[in-house]
Design a protein around this motif. Sequence first.
Motif, PDB file in Angstrom:
ATOM      1  N   ILE A  23       0.882  11.652  -3.473  1.00 34.78           N
ATOM      2  CA  ILE A  23       2.265  11.187  -3.519  1.00 34.78           C
ATOM      3  C   ILE A  23       2.450   9.973  -2.616  1.00 34.78           C
ATOM      4  CG2 ILE A  23       4.671  11.934  -3.528  1.00 34.78           C
ATOM      5  CD1 ILE A  23       3.495  14.760  -2.886  1.00 34.78           C
ATOM      6  N   ASP A  24       3.174   9.020  -3.176  1.00 31.03           N
ATOM      7  CA  ASP A  24       3.539   7.804  -2.446  1.00 31.03           C
ATOM      8  C   ASP A  24       5.066   7.795  -2.365  1.00 31.03           C
ATOM      9  OD1 ASP A  24       4.125   5.262  -1.620  1.00 31.03           O
ATOM     10  OD2 ASP A  24       3.376   4.252  -3.426  1.00 31.03           O
ATOM     11  N   PHE A  25       5.596   7.717  -1.164  1.00 33.02           N
ATOM     12  CA  PHE A  25       7.051   7.770  -0.987  1.00 33.02           C
ATOM     13  C   PHE A  25       7.701   6.393  -0.843  1.00 33.02           C
ATOM     14  CE2 PHE A  25       5.788  12.092  -0.117  1.00 33.02           C
ATOM     15  CZ  PHE A  25       6.787  12.818  -0.756  1.00 33.02           C
ATOM     16  N   GLU A  44       0.842  -1.177   0.000  1.00 26.13           N
ATOM     17  CA  GLU A  44       0.000   0.000   0.000  1.00 26.13           C
ATOM     18  C   GLU A  44       0.894   1.249   0.000  1.00 26.13           C
ATOM     19  OE1 GLU A  44      -3.936   1.228   2.565  1.00 26.13           O
ATOM     20  OE2 GLU A  44      -2.599  -0.317   3.334  1.00 26.13           O
ATOM     21  N   ALA A  45       0.373   2.344  -0.522  1.00 28.54           N
ATOM     22  CA  ALA A  45       1.161   3.582  -0.571  1.00 28.54           C
ATOM     23  C   ALA A  45       1.641   3.978   0.820  1.00 28.54           C
ATOM     24  CB  ALA A  45       0.314   4.706  -1.171  1.00 28.54           C
ATOM     25  N   ASN A  46       2.881   4.467   0.875  1.00 28.41           N
ATOM     26  CA  ASN A  46       3.464   5.000   2.105  1.00 28.41           C
ATOM     27  C   ASN A  46       3.503   4.008   3.268  1.00 28.41           C
ATOM     28  OD1 ASN A  46       4.126   7.796   1.264  1.00 28.41           O
ATOM     29  ND2 ASN A  46       1.916   7.855   0.849  1.00 28.41           N
ATOM     30  N   THR A  47       3.824   2.768   2.955  1.00 25.38           N
ATOM     31  CA  THR A  47       4.000   1.778   4.030  1.00 25.38           C
ATOM     32  C   THR A  47       5.393   1.163   4.017  1.00 25.38           C
ATOM     33  OG1 THR A  47       3.072   0.050   2.634  1.00 25.38           O
ATOM     34  CG2 THR A  47       1.549   1.143   4.148  1.00 25.38           C
ATOM     35  N   CYS A  48       6.188   1.438   2.974  1.00 21.38           N
ATOM     36  CA  CYS A  48       7.553   0.910   2.937  1.00 21.38           C
ATOM     37  C   CYS A  48       8.507   2.093   3.003  1.00 21.38           C
ATOM     38  CB  CYS A  48       7.791   0.103   1.664  1.00 21.38           C
ATOM     39  SG  CYS A  48       6.780  -1.371   1.592  1.00 21.38           S
ATOM     40  N   LEU A  49       8.540   2.726   4.131  1.00 23.76           N
ATOM     41  CA  LEU A  49       9.382   3.918   4.247  1.00 23.76           C
ATOM     42  C   LEU A  49       9.728   4.199   5.701  1.00 23.76           C
ATOM     43  CD1 LEU A  49       6.901   5.682   5.302  1.00 23.76           C
ATOM     44  CD2 LEU A  49       6.698   6.473   2.988  1.00 23.76           C
TER      45      LEU A  49
END
Lengths: 481, 93, 451
Positions: free
Chosen positions: A150-152, A38-43
């Motif tokens: 935005i997805d980081f 999911e977006a913004n979960t591997c950061l």
Amino acid sequence: MAYENPDGVMIGLEVHVQLNNAATKMFCSCTSDYTDSEANTCLCAGCLALPGTTPVLNEKSVEYAIRIGLALNAEIEDETDFFMKSYFYPDLGNGYQVTQFDRPIVKNGHVLIEGEDGELKIRIRRAHMEDDPGKMAHFGTIEKSTGSIIDFNRSGMPLVEIVTEPDMRSAKEARRFLDKLRSILEYLDVFDGSREGAMKADANISVNVFNGKRIEGTRVEVKNISSHKAVEKAINYEIMRQKDFLRKNKPLVQETRHYDEDRNVTVSLRVKETADDYRYFPDFDLVPMFVGGRVEGIRAEMPELPDSKRERFVSQYGISDAHAKSLVTERAFADLFESVAAKVDSKSAASWVADIVKGELNYRDMPITAVSSDDIVSIILMVSKKEISEEGGIAVIRTLLDEGGKPADIVKAKGLAMAADDFIAAAAKEAVAESPDAVADYKGGAENALNFIVGKVMQKAKGKADARLAREMVLKELEKM
Amino acid sequence: MIQKDEMKKLAWVARIAVEEKDIPEFQEKINAKLASYAAIADAPVGGVKKTVNPSRLNTVLRKDTAAPSMSAEDALKNAPEVYETSFKIPKIL
Amino acid sequence: MIKDIASFKAAGSKAVAESLEKIKKDDSGIFITVCGGAESSGSGPLAGVPIAVSDNISTKGIETTCASKILKGYVPPFSGKSADDLEKAGAVIVGKTNLTEFGILGAASAYGPVKNPRDKTKKGGPSGSAAAVAAGLVPAAVCSDAGGLLRVSASFCGTAAFKPSYGAISRFGLIYYTGSLDQIGVTAATISDAAAVADILSGNDKRDTTSLPEKMLYFGGKPLAGCKIGIPEEFLEGVSAGVMKTFDEAVKTFEKLGASCRKISLKNAGYMQPVHDIIAAGESSAMLAKYDGTRFGPRAEADNWHEMIAKTRALFGPVTARRIMLGIHLLMAGQYNDYYMKSMQTRTLIIDEFNAVFQDYDLLISPTTKDVAPDVGGTCGGCDQEFSAYSAAIAGADLAGLPAATVPCGFVGKLPAGLQIIGGYLKDADVIAAAEAFEKETDFVKPQEAI
């Protein structure tokens, strides 16, 4: 015959390669495997550029960059460092990208490709390390969007940017370069080209001959070429556009254009309000790197690359250069060939793997993991022992890919086993006995009559006979008469 | 020295909105700073290597071992605007 | 055990409650955030000791603003290494101290100036950390130091402070504006206390590339007897008569303790200030680019992103805004070689000269600041030249990453003056030993002195 390059086309490529086979990102310990997340979960705070984070360089990204440099026949810089490249954009959290500037880790290399008129050397100017920004998506098109998100997750992924000299003279050569590069990178185990965003290219294109005369061409950069199929189309479109402008005497501008894959056109990016000045300066959060000491160790562990593997296949296995070339394009096929060739005749192995297996897989868009070398070996053995016909062997592979199963079971289930020799001999004897007219015609010089008798044998064998064998047996019977 | 239009351009490059009335003061103070840097004009730097960081360390590298990520909740906690699990922003053009 | 040191004896829930009580009553602008009631856990060397942390060090779950409107409401999801280390050692972080915006000297804090506990009409310095100690609110405070954020404050308030060699204390979680010049340090009533806390914060941190591989040792330094001390005459330029008098006395004290002091000349001293300034401006322009109202912090209203970030970034105070613009200008292709590149090269000359000087001398001493604390409303409240106005002796140690201490060395009227001691790279213990010997010989330090 030498390629004349009638339009004086010069193409240089900048290829961004994501080193996604590293377990972690470039400057933090976040996973590089975010594709299905999911977006913004591997950061981490660093990927998000929250205040107060400090970068620490991943050893693997350096090792991978050196591997790439060695594979590109390039020099590896002993002392190298990072710079900050500043610009404001929503997906660039820090407001700067960490990249290299005047001391890229790799410089002055080359790659050999098959050009329009034989082997062509494409010079590599440099290859440098940098980090990837996040990913932006728009509500609606970029021009008419009401907002963006935005997805980081991608932010901080390690990249190597490979920059060539403008040595390619046609879109086809550019595609061949990219194909070759991709093949090399896969051999090096530094990236998985099947993952989204693994490889992207920008192309610098100029047309330098008009009306048969040399002219000072205008260099246009086409960005955002993300698939190999698109490369050729994008470049050809841009060459055509430049030629058209020249013909109509319209001024060409040195600019950056964006390739729109759906419409197959390149469009000018809106002229920026201020000239690009990225304010490159040394990244003070990092310390200098001395990598010279690592090079020999990495060289010793380098895998065999496509060009040398191709040569070895020809000399070691005695297969044709065409087969060797086809087999080495993807390392997995080369490996499959070698494990098959270890157990059966190498020429059969080459033709089965390169011509049949590869074709059937490509047709189905299936990965090589869908077949095992054991299965291929057993199919080839059945064919060579005439237990099944060659057509039968192909049928087994198709069934295997479409429905699964083991070759022996498929042969049984589909009734592909060929009839035994003595059965065919008996059938031939019967057929000759039952066809006195045809025998007479044959003896009278009508070669066609033979086919009639062989056809009868095949009928009796219900198709499970090798036609050539049936023919031999019939001839034997006829000789006895 | 920075001229008035350059000053305005610089403010935009920095993405910091400065009111028109404050431009002259910005220009004057930045120019005063620039003037004070004349002091390094005669520094004998020919052939001298640059120092980027006072650390004497070099080649500090990290093992390629993954650590757990931050939760989406933590990641988005400070966001001014959120859409599902993404950061939302006004249109870019 | 640190608690054996006099000023740390006040520990436990009573001491924490008292500290919090005093902080809440404070009206000198020393703190930005009061962290109420966190109980001390464990029995570490700082168990139950109330400690202040500068508001440019991230604290998980506690608003961290760097005294800037642009970080208003920002609550970090992680803590800086030093904040973590304090808590692991059992300390209770009782509050986040005020500072000039992002710690940039000359910038104004969004929370107003810090007043000097000894005279509230005077400045308490660019950081509230020294004032917090001088006012007896906490026995020690942790604060970073680039351009004297910590040392100038300690000099103005009459506390001891220590900035270790670059890399001794991890910068992870420190919101620095100039990463190559900044280093976390500690202020306390005495240099021994400051070093004891620095000791707890030191050690390798894999998350900071510049973190030293070995833990820095602060104790067991060279005794003063036989020590060779240099006095860079360039560091004495512009020093007021009152401060000069305290410094002359200090020199006599060192001689009395067996050291030999000699004036020396640093031929690159004149470059230190501008080089520091140029590098800090360039680095700030990059470090302060992330404040764009996109992922955290306040956001201004605008119909497109670029306009939005420009309006949001107008929340920077004017001095900070100018620092960023100046940095951008200096890094642009037209200026880069003449200013930035040249500064990085001159930095090498400065470091080389320090290295050469430390072949012959063990320590360098000078007044920490040219004068004692100026008026709160003085001309330098929010001006662009404050850093150079305060001291000529600060920039050198930042540029070369050298350990530097400041200890009180007398008074001009009722305001304290500070003595700076700089050591060679990684010679932190020698600096501490000299400062301790000086403190023992003089009586300018009164731990937990009620003011």
